[in-house]
Scaffold this motif. Structure first.
Motif, PDB file in Angstrom:
ATOM      1  N   GLY A  51       5.105 -40.378  -6.880  1.00 10.30           N
ATOM      2  CA  GLY A  51       3.911 -39.565  -7.066  1.00 10.30           C
ATOM      3  C   GLY A  51       2.987 -39.646  -5.867  1.00 10.30           C
ATOM      4  O   GLY A  51       2.477 -38.628  -5.377  1.00 10.30           O
ATOM      5  N   SER A 105       2.046 -35.282  -8.311  1.00 14.38           N
ATOM      6  CA  SER A 105       1.840 -36.718  -8.149  1.00 14.38           C
ATOM      7  C   SER A 105       1.401 -37.356  -9.462  1.00 14.38           C
ATOM      8  O   SER A 105       1.929 -38.391  -9.888  1.00 14.38           O
ATOM      9  CB  SER A 105       0.797 -36.968  -7.054  1.00 14.38           C
ATOM     10  OG  SER A 105       0.452 -38.329  -6.980  1.00 14.38           O
ATOM     11  N   SER A 131       1.632 -36.567  -3.017  1.00 16.11           N
ATOM     12  CA  SER A 131       0.219 -36.371  -2.745  1.00 16.11           C
ATOM     13  C   SER A 131      -0.114 -36.632  -1.282  1.00 16.11           C
ATOM     14  O   SER A 131      -0.767 -35.819  -0.622  1.00 16.11           O
ATOM     15  CB  SER A 131      -0.602 -37.292  -3.654  1.00 16.11           C
ATOM     16  OG  SER A 131      -1.976 -37.141  -3.411  1.00 16.11           O
TER      17      SER A 131
END
Length: 426
Positions: free
Chosen positions: A75, A275, A79
């Protein structure tokens, strides 16, 4: 009439296995690194006499404990490759655990997965709104989400679980109904227990390889398989597709990407929401392990996932290795307090190798520091029989600090990671 002479490669063709060991590039390095890790673990196991180091039960537990950390790290990868630092991974995992517990006790494990993904994605969407749209500092927003998530799940638990006929309470949900399916890989884990027989022999390397294979192939849950497959899938998506190239360009130079027509804001929203969903999926896995949602279930795993991401240099393969390392340390401290002492020997060997490497490259201070710590680790292995319970439980966090200190020399984060982007201002 002229004669054209062409040169031909007379080397014998290599098969897939030959390419792994004799070919060039990243695959060869990773293969030899994996082989070296197994050989080193086998040697430490023989010297220390701690069979738990490479036992199938330890490896199975390590895989189980590495998955939520790896999902949180994945995740963070999406991002931060889009240029948004996500300190709020632990809060998004917390939201995922509550969503999984709420949906799971009513509609089963499939609904738990969907609920965890949705709640985690909501946390990611909130982070995207504050950072991408309103330009809030990424670290401030992430810390706020961690605090907010803890308060939100307590409020929802009081709202839905107090006096619930199905059970539960202020700090936990009712038990999840149904179990996720699991399976064993054919040949390796079916029929006669050949790997188990080899593991019990205690032979150097052979028994260790058998223990590792048995732990990785027996009773593997469906969500574990999905999480493992997400690692190569993320690599292919981010590094082998036009979408991935555009997303990564947002984290390297968003102004240049914007000038070429890349929808920077939209891609940042997609990346940060994804994310949160992946971190929430890590929370789902924690709920599956316990069979129930409990308050504080993440226990800081979102932060360890962030550390695994940094250790892996913002690459899928590297973060998977980092998650595996932290999962192994966590599994070992659960299995045996004395086996944790054997990690001192492993650390001593690794740091000795680091000291030699730094000395060859003429980094005297780093070489001396690594050698001193290696000597201290070796002294600890020779003089300590069993660690106190408090120190044993701190092993995964100590491993995190040590690995980050060793990996910090060659890190290369995305250039625009953490910067607030405004169109026309750069």
């Amino acid at each position: 009439m002229s004669t054209v002479v062409t040169s031909q490669d007379t080397r014998p063709a290599r098969g897939p296995v030959g390419e792994l060991f004799l070919g060039g590039g990243r695959a060869r390095r990773l293969t030899w690194l994996a082989v070296g890790a197994v050989v080193l673990l086998s040697a430490v196991r023989v010297i220390s006499g701690e069979q738990a180091l490479t036992s199938s039960s330890t490896i199975s537990a390590a895989l189980l404990l590495a998955v939520p950390i790896g999902l949180a790290a994945l995740g963070g990868l999406f991002s931060e490759r889009a240029g948004v630092v996500n300190i709020g991974l632990d809060g998004m995992m917390t939201l995922g655990t509550w969503g999984a517990g709420f949906a799971g006790y009513q509609w089963g494990w499939g609904a738990a997965l969907v609920g965890g993904l949705l709640f985690g994605a909501l946390g990611g969407l909130l982070h995207a709104v504050t950072t991408v749209t309103f330009g809030v500092d990424h670290v401030v927003s992430g810390v706020a989400i961690n605090i907010l998530a803890a308060g939100v799940v307590r409020f929802l638990s009081e709202l839905y679980y107090t006096d619930n006929p199905a059970g539960g309470g202020v700090t936990q949900s009712p038990a999840i109904t149904g179990d996720q399916p699991d399976f064993s890989i054919p040949v390796l884990s079916s029929g006669p227990d050949l790997l188990g027989d080899l593991e019990r022999q205690g032979w150097f390397l052979v028994s260790d390889v058998a223990g590792v294979l048995r732990g990785l192939t027996s009773g593997v849950g469906l969500l574990t398989v999905l999480a493992v497959l997400l690692v190569p899938a993320s690599y292919l998506l981010l590094w082998r597709t036009a979408f991935g190239l555009r997303l990564r360009s947002c984290g390297e130079n968003p102004a240049a990407a914007d000038s070429l027509g890349v929808p920077v804001y939209r891609l940042k929203y997609i990346a940060v929401t994804t994310s949160g969903a992946l971190a929430g999926m890590g929370g789902v896995f924690l709920v599956f392990i316990a069979g129930i949602y409990r308050e504080g279930q993440t226990n800081g795993r979102g932060f360890i996932g962030l550390a695994a991401l940094i250790f892996g240099n913002w690459r899928p393969g590297g973060l998977a290795a980092g998650a595996g390392l932290f999962g192994f340390a966590d599994a070992l401290q659960l299995r045996s307090r004395s086996a944790v002492v054997a990690l001192f020997l492993l650390v001593a060997v690794l740091l000795a190798a680091v000291a030699v490497w730094q000395a060859v490259h003429r980094h005297a201070v780093r070489a001396v520091l690594a050698a001193v710590v290696a000597a201290g680790a070796l002294t600890g292995f020779l003089t300590i029989d069993e660690l106190a319970p408090g120190l044993v439980s701190f092993t995964p966090h100590l491993t995190t600090l040590l690995v980050l200190s060793l990996a910090s020399q060659r890190l290369r984060p995305p250039k625009a990671d953490g910067l607030v982007y405004r169109r026309g201002e750069h």
